[in-house]
Design a protein around this motif. Structure first.
Motif: not given
Lengths: 322, 278
Positions: B196, B83-85, B200, B91-92, B87-89, B189
């Motif tokens: 977001i 999930t972290v990977l 997630a 979003f930008p 969402t972090v990828a 953000i």
């Protein structure tokens, strides 16, 4: 660095390139958006991941569909390009037509028609019932659709085994999962797909304009006339979208079928995605399995284009009606 | 409330009761499989039948034995990393795609739909082949694969939300000489936070529930997550229904909790796929 430190004319060039005068070369004018380099940087993690682990495997899968590669065995390392050899194998494979029929029954029966009609009926009924019960029904269908597939498979397997709840309802001594496997996977699939459809129908029903119903009531139209002549036609685009979405989701719902029946008993529920998996991982024919996968990609592509067309049509109809 | 009014107040009241009754019956049938799960988990002599339990907590004790417990912890690690990977990828990338003037919306939607419709078995064969050769058949690479499977839809969800944020706010920040990182952190953000979070949660639910990817890509039994543990128990000759029901409840708990605490997000359709509307 001040403007005085630059050579003459540099200021004009800087403004033309989007940089404000008197600043280090990094700042851009507010109306130019961010620097392409920044954009590329922001895009890169997602792009790299998707290209490496999504597009590349799909491309690789498409390519090995034209080889005779195996997972283990003589052709695992020494494989060769066989052109359309796998196509001939597919045409000669007696499991394939059977699998296609099962897939059609499963996808269209429990997805396109089953889940859509059931969700529509439920959504309509919820609007005529009291709020708390409508909420309970909607909540249950949503939970059923986000539940992990393993849990869904477990409860459905238990309920349709000998003495399970649903087997019992069907008649004492029935073993639904053994004797009616297609029914079981179809019901389980519809059960787990209702949530999405209900949310979409719920939203569409809420957006129906109230004034035309008032006009119909003034004209003395019965509830049934209002439904048949007003509600249904207005809902048609949503129904089309939901039906095609259910089709796609059902086609991809391999995990549930695999966990419930594994394609059996004796291939009775061998829908194409399950069969292709067996070909690859049980019979080790990676090339042929990949070719079946290519066929499935084409099927999904056709479905998706249908959805896009239906939605575009829906938009045009709505803009005409407005 | 209803956009389909009935012809009279009394008739509306009567038909409401009729619909209530019908829906309660439907509710009972729809809930029957889940009801079995809850009853069996607390039943000392659980079988497949729906029956009153002889109450016990033993099933849960067995469900939390070291082996199965590790399965739950593996699931937590797997789903969190994925999930972290994702969402972090995503979003930008969603921000760039939302702000660039290129008209991508239709194509993006079709692409996302297509990628989510291709059966996982089509992708898993080549990924397994490559991972086997690179000796990557373990938990973290599987988490990366799960992340990638979620990126398209998460990206689409966040992109739609960012497009709804008025550009003026960002332009104001840029006029104040803010760099992109500042604009993102201070303006975008905070405003896009609900989407977001929704993205997630969507990613987590998918990664948590995914069965085939961990089954095929994780060979070490000690690293296998919850679904594989359940699958193993399902396949035993003598199925311990009480324990497996208890374990399934524990395993499904995070999902249910997400629903309970964020039910508005689910009903509005954001997480389920409400982005796929005409």
């Amino acid at each position: 660095m001040s403007a005085a430190g630059h050579p003459p004319g540099a200021g004009i060039v800087a403004v033309a390139e989007g940089r404000l005068p008197g600043q280090a070369g990094r700042r851009r004018r507010a109306d130019r958006g961010e620097h392409p380099l920044t954009a590329a940087l922001l895009l890169s993690p997602a792009v790299v991941l998707v290209v490496l682990l999504l597009l590349a495997p799909v491309a690789y899968a498409v390519l090995i569909g034209f080889t005779n590669i195996q997972l283990v065995g003589p052709n695992a390392v020494n494989y060769r390009f066989t052109g359309l050899g796998n196509l001939w194998q597919m045409l000669r494979d007696r499991e394939v037509p059977k699998s296609l029929v099962l897939t059609a029954i499963f996808v269209i029966g429990s997805g396109t028609v089953g889940a859509t009609v059931a969700a529509l009926a439920l959504a309509l009924a919820c609007r005529r019932a009291s709020d708390r019960i409508a909420n309970a029904v909607t909540s249950l269908t949503i939970v059923a659709s986000i539940l992990p597939p393993v849990t869904t498979a477990l409860v459905w397997r238990a309920s349709t085994s000998l003495d399970g709840t649903l087997s019992f309802l069907a008649g004492d001594g029935t073993e639904l999962i053994v004797h009616w496997p297609m029914t079981v996977i179809s019901l389980a699939n519809a059960w787990s797909s209702l949530g999405v459809a209900m949310v979409m129908f719920g939203a569409a029903l809420r957006n129906l304009p109230a004034d035309i119903y008032e006009a119909a009531a003034i004209e003395g139209a019965s509830a049934r006339q209002a439904f048949l002549r007003l509600t249904l036609p207005l809902l048609l685009p949503t129904i089309a979208s939901v039906a095609l979405l259910m089709t796609i989701l059902s086609f991809g719902n391999v995990t549930l079928v695999w966990l419930l029946t594994g394609g059996g008993p004796a291939g009775a529920t061998n829908i194409l995605p399950v069969y292709a998996y067996q070909v690859g991982f049980r019979f080790y024919q990676l090339g042929y399995g990949a070719f079946l996968g290519n066929a499935m990609i084409l099927m999904v592509l056709a479905l998706v284009l249908l959805i896009a067309a239906a939605m575009a049509l829906g938009r045009r109809r709505r803009s005409v009606a407005a | 409330m209803s956009a389909v009014p009935a012809a009279g107040a009394l008739q509306a009241g009567r038909s409401r009761v009729a619909f209530d009754a019908a829906l309660v019956a439907v509710l009972a049938v729809l809930a029957a499989p889940l009801l079995w799960l809850v009853l069996a988990a607390f039943d000392a002599s659980a079988g497949v039948q729906l029956k009153a339990p002889s109450p016990t907590l033993d099933n849960f004790v067995r469900a939390l034995a070291p082996g199965p417990l590790r399965g739950l912890l593996n699931s937590l690690l797997l789903a969190t990393v994925a999930t972290v990977l994702a969402t972090v990828a995503a979003f930008p990338a969603a921000y760039v795609l939302a702000r660039r003037p290129v008209p991508l919306k239709e194509l993006a939607l079709v692409l996302v739909l297509f990628l989510s419709g291709v059966p996982i078995t089509v992708l898993i064969l080549p990924i397994y082949d490559v991972f086997a050769k690179l000796q990557l058949l373990s938990l973290l690479p599987a988490a990366v694969v799960l992340a990638v499977l979620n990126i398209p839809f998460e990206l689409y969800m966040m992109k739609t939300a960012i497009e709804a944020i008025p550009r003026d706010l960002e332009d104001a920040a840029r006029v104040e000489r803010a760099r992109t990182a500042t604009v993102l952190a201070r303006v975008v953000i905070p405003l896009a936070l609900p989407s977001i979070l929704a993205a997630a949660i969507y990613g987590f639910i998918n990664a948590w529930g995914n069965f085939l990817v961990p089954l095929i890509l994780i060979t070490d039994t000690a690293s296998q997550p919850g679904p594989i543990v359940i699958y193993g128990f399902m396949g035993s000759v003598q199925v311990d229904y009480g324990a497996i029901a208890a374990y399934s409840i524990l395993y499904s708990l995070p999902i249910v909790l997400f629903f309970l605490f964020c039910s508005s997000m689910f009903r509005a359709g954001y997480i389920l796929g409400g982005g796929i509307r005409g």
